[in-house]
Every structure is written in C-alpha cells, then in structure tokens.
Design a protein around this motif. Structure first.
Motif, PDB file in Angstrom:
ATOM      1  N   HIS A  73       0.846  -1.189   0.000  1.00  0.00           N
ATOM      2  CA  HIS A  73       0.000   0.000   0.000  1.00  0.00           C
ATOM      3  C   HIS A  73       0.885   1.243   0.000  1.00  0.00           C
ATOM      4  CE1 HIS A  73      -3.758  -2.237   0.883  1.00  0.00           C
ATOM      5  NE2 HIS A  73      -2.921  -3.067   1.533  1.00  0.00           N
TER       6      HIS A  73
ATOM      7  N   PHE B  98       1.078   5.500   0.548  1.00  0.00           N
ATOM      8  CA  PHE B  98       0.408   6.598   1.250  1.00  0.00           C
ATOM      9  C   PHE B  98       1.167   7.897   0.985  1.00  0.00           C
ATOM     10  CE2 PHE B  98      -0.164   2.641   3.524  1.00  0.00           C
ATOM     11  CZ  PHE B  98      -1.548   2.570   3.668  1.00  0.00           C
TER      12      PHE B  98
ATOM     13  N   ARG C  23       0.500  10.419   8.494  1.00  0.00           N
ATOM     14  CA  ARG C  23      -0.803  10.336   9.154  1.00  0.00           C
ATOM     15  C   ARG C  23      -1.645   9.216   8.554  1.00  0.00           C
ATOM     16  NH1 ARG C  23      -4.229  15.726   9.394  1.00  0.00           N
ATOM     17  NH2 ARG C  23      -2.384  16.267  10.633  1.00  0.00           N
ATOM     18  N   ASN C  24      -1.639   9.088   7.234  1.00  0.00           N
ATOM     19  CA  ASN C  24      -2.403   8.020   6.573  1.00  0.00           C
ATOM     20  C   ASN C  24      -1.838   6.645   6.886  1.00  0.00           C
ATOM     21  OD1 ASN C  24      -4.011  10.002   5.467  1.00  0.00           O
ATOM     22  ND2 ASN C  24      -2.864  10.069   3.522  1.00  0.00           N
TER      23      ASN C  24
ATOM     24  N   SER D 222       1.174  10.530   3.252  1.00  0.00           N
ATOM     25  CA  SER D 222       1.654  11.150   4.481  1.00  0.00           C
ATOM     26  C   SER D 222       1.759  10.104   5.587  1.00  0.00           C
ATOM     27  CB  SER D 222       0.729  12.282   4.913  1.00  0.00           C
ATOM     28  OG  SER D 222      -0.547  11.767   5.258  1.00  0.00           O
TER      29      SER D 222
ATOM     30  N   LYS E 287      -3.057   5.629  10.394  1.00  0.00           N
ATOM     31  CA  LYS E 287      -4.451   5.198  10.378  1.00  0.00           C
ATOM     32  C   LYS E 287      -4.585   3.781   9.826  1.00  0.00           C
ATOM     33  CE  LYS E 287      -6.646   9.737   9.913  1.00  0.00           C
ATOM     34  NZ  LYS E 287      -7.483  10.606   9.035  1.00  0.00           N
ATOM     35  N   HIS E 288      -3.803   3.505   8.787  1.00  0.00           N
ATOM     36  CA  HIS E 288      -3.850   2.167   8.184  1.00  0.00           C
ATOM     37  C   HIS E 288      -3.346   1.113   9.163  1.00  0.00           C
ATOM     38  CE1 HIS E 288      -3.230  -1.096   5.322  1.00  0.00           C
ATOM     39  NE2 HIS E 288      -1.962  -1.169   5.744  1.00  0.00           N
TER      40      HIS E 288
END
Length: 375
Positions: free
Chosen positions: A6, A8, A12-13, A10, A16-17
């Motif tokens: 995957h 991303f 931050r993402n 940032s 969350k993941h």
C-alpha cells in the motif's frame, strides 16, 4: 497482514492504516522526531526553532513575553538607518543599499565633469546636446544594393572626415534580417592592458573616455542594405595621429619591408610623396613599420613575403639551382604530367644530397625521415 503493498502520501495516513490492521503502531509507523530547540516554561510546549517559541509566547502568553523569551543580541548596527544585524554578511549586504547606485545610462561628454551630470538614454542625450549645448545630431537614412557598395561609401566618408568607424561587436542575426553596428573609434573608455608596465603614448589614448554619438547601423533585408548614419561627432576633434593605417597602405608597406628596403628609405619616400592634402600615411613612423613587420612575421629570414603562397614560391625558386627540388606544383596551377592533382592541390618534393646518399645505400628498405624530431 496482507502481502499487497500500500502507498500513502503522508505519515498520518500510514498510522491510520496500521491502527486498522494490526496493533503495532509505534513499531511500523513511528512519529517523526525533531530536535528540541526551545521549550515554553509556561505550558512546556517544545519547538524546533527559537523563533517559533517567540511567536508562540506572543500569541498565547503575551503578558509574560519579557519573562519567557530572552532579548536578542545584535553585534552590528547600521549608522545610517539604525538597523541591527546578527551576522556580518547580512550587515555587509545591507550597506550596499546606502552606496551610490551605478547608472547604466549615457553621460554627456561635454558636461560630464559637473557634479550634477545626468545619465540619459540615447534619444534623451541627443535632445540634451541640442538644448544644453546647441549641437544638432544629424541622422541620415541611406540604401545600398550590395555590401561592397556600402564599404566603398564607408571608406570615402572615413577619408573625408579623418575618422574611423569600427565594429565593436558581432553581427546580430535574425531570420528576417541581420544588423551590424559601427561606432566612432574615438568613442569609449581607455582600458590599460597587461601589468601596467608600459607608459601611455605621448599623444594619449585615442579613446575620449566618453560617448561619441557618431555611428553606422547597417541592416540587411532581402539583399538590400539599409544604413542609419549618424554623422555628428561630439567630444573630440579630427586628429590624424589617432587614425590607423588602412589595409591598402599596410600591404604596400609590407611589400617594401619584405623586399628588405631600409626603413629610412621607406620613410624618405613617404615624406617626399606629400602633395597638398596631409593623410595618415604621411605621419608614418618607424614604430608603424616595426608593427607591420612583427604582425606579418616579416622579420624571419625564411619568410620572403607576407603572403604565404608567394613566400613559398620565392623560396622554391631560390633553391632550384641546388637540385634539391624534385617536384613542385603551386596551388592554383594546372599539372598536365599528373592529372590526378587538382587545381587547388599543393605539392612539394625535396631531397638534399645526404638524403640522396642514404637512398642509394639503403634503397631496398623503407626510410622515414622526420626533420621535426631531428632524425
């Protein structure tokens, strides 16, 4: 965890993941750490830069600004505007603001000594000449059908005014036209060359240390030559001593120097040729002759003429009597015995007595003789 990758944008993402998939947040997606540069003693908030702390205190603890922040020390102060600087390079750069700005305009050569002398654009300078000094700048528009016609006209104008027009820059080429500019050879500033060991000439430099408006702007459009000619000279008088010998005069003198005619004899002939109008060639000096001799390499015994083809031909004719010349074909001559040689080919085969004896003795082998390296 799924083996599928995957991507991303940032951190931050990513966090969350990771929270949604596995319980390894700090291991797989740790927060970025920063070096702490300052701490707020009121709320214990940390900052990377001290300037960020100052902004924080001004916003949230403005009443305790003097307690939470320290006053900055400035080592350099500008005397003219009282600005403060921490680094010397910033202070040095700031001082240039107060220095007198160098203007790129043209200064009037007639009033440049005045303290209030202004700088002008070219059109404004022409108006200044008229209003302040009562000098009319005369401009003519001329047309020529060929470059040779223009050059003939240019030489005639230079002869009449005893001034030269030189090309200080290259030709400005465009898809539609080309433009070449010629300016007065007296216009400009004197620039010393070398290590300043040579003294200036007795008559001074030909440059007037200013701007002379006289110039020629030649534009070629569709094999037609349009010339904008400014004939008015300002800031100097016509002086033969500041002219240079033209190409015709230099070639004529070069032939006499190549013929080993003494310089005194050449100078006497020039003085005797004065008849009415005085020209630059009548001011000929030994220095002029030495310059021509050096520039054309005529002071070498091996060179018979300033033209290389004539010099080689003269040398070949001199050594023919020795029998060294086996074959000679000058450039521009036809050779009926060897039709493979073109008209523009040059061929010279020479062999001295020593080479002839070596050829007789070692004729069965291949002999290579390279005079450059002394073999």
């Amino acid at each position: 965890m799924n083996s599928k990758k995957h991507h991303f944008l940032s951190i931050r993402n990513i966090r969350k993941h990771v929270i949604n998939v596995v319980d390894k947040l700090e291991e797989l997606a740790p927060l970025k750490t920063f070096k702490i540069g300052a701490v707020c003693n009121e709320c214990d908030k940390t900052f990377v830069k001290y300037s960020s702390l100052t902004q924080h205190v001004k916003k949230y603890h403005n009443d305790k600004l003097s307690q939470l922040t320290k006053s900055k020390k400035y080592l350099f102060e500008c005397e003219k505007c009282q600005k403060h600087f921490t680094h010397f390079r910033h202070f040095k750069y700031h001082k240039k603001i107060h220095e007198e700005k160098k203007t790129k305009g043209l200064r009037c050569i007639l009033c440049k000594q005045e303290s209030d002398a202004e700088c002008f654009t070219k059109p404004d300078l022409f108006k200044h000449f008229k209003i302040r000094h009562d000098v009319d700048i005369i401009t003519e528009q001329l047309y020529f059908t060929s470059l040779e016609e223009f050059k003939t006209w240019k030489k005639e104008k230079e002869k009449q005014s005893n001034e030269l027009f030189v090309k200080p820059y290259g030709t400005d080429k465009n898809k539609k036209f080309t433009t070449t500019k010629y300016k007065c050879h007296r216009s400009g500033f004197y620039k010393s060359k070398g290590k300043h060991l040579r003294h200036l000439k007795t008559q001074g430099s030909k440059k007037i240390n200013g701007y002379c408006p006289a110039e020629m702007s030649v534009t070629e459009i569709d094999a037609r030559f349009e010339v904008e000619y400014v004939s008015t000279h300002v800031g100097h008088t016509s002086d033969l001593g500041h002219l240079t010998l033209n190409e015709t005069e230099r070639n004529k003198l070069a032939v006499q120097i190549a013929a080993k005619i003494p310089f005194e004899t050449i100078l006497d002939e020039v003085r005797e040729s004065i008849n009415g109008t005085l020209e630059r060639c009548h001011l000929l000096t030994k220095k002029d002759l030495y310059n021509i001799e050096r520039s054309l390499n005529l002071n070498k015994e091996a060179r018979r003429h300033c033209n290389d083809a004539i010099s080689v031909d003269a040398w070949v004719q001199e050594i023919r009597s020795t029998g060294c010349v086996l074959f000679y074909k000058a450039q521009g001559e036809c050779c009926t015995d060897y039709p493979l040689l073109n008209n523009n080919d040059f061929a010279l085969v020479i062999m001295n007595q020593g080479q002839h004896e070596m050829l007789d003795r070692y004729g069965d082998d291949c002999i290579c003789i390279d005079e450059t390296f002394g073999f």
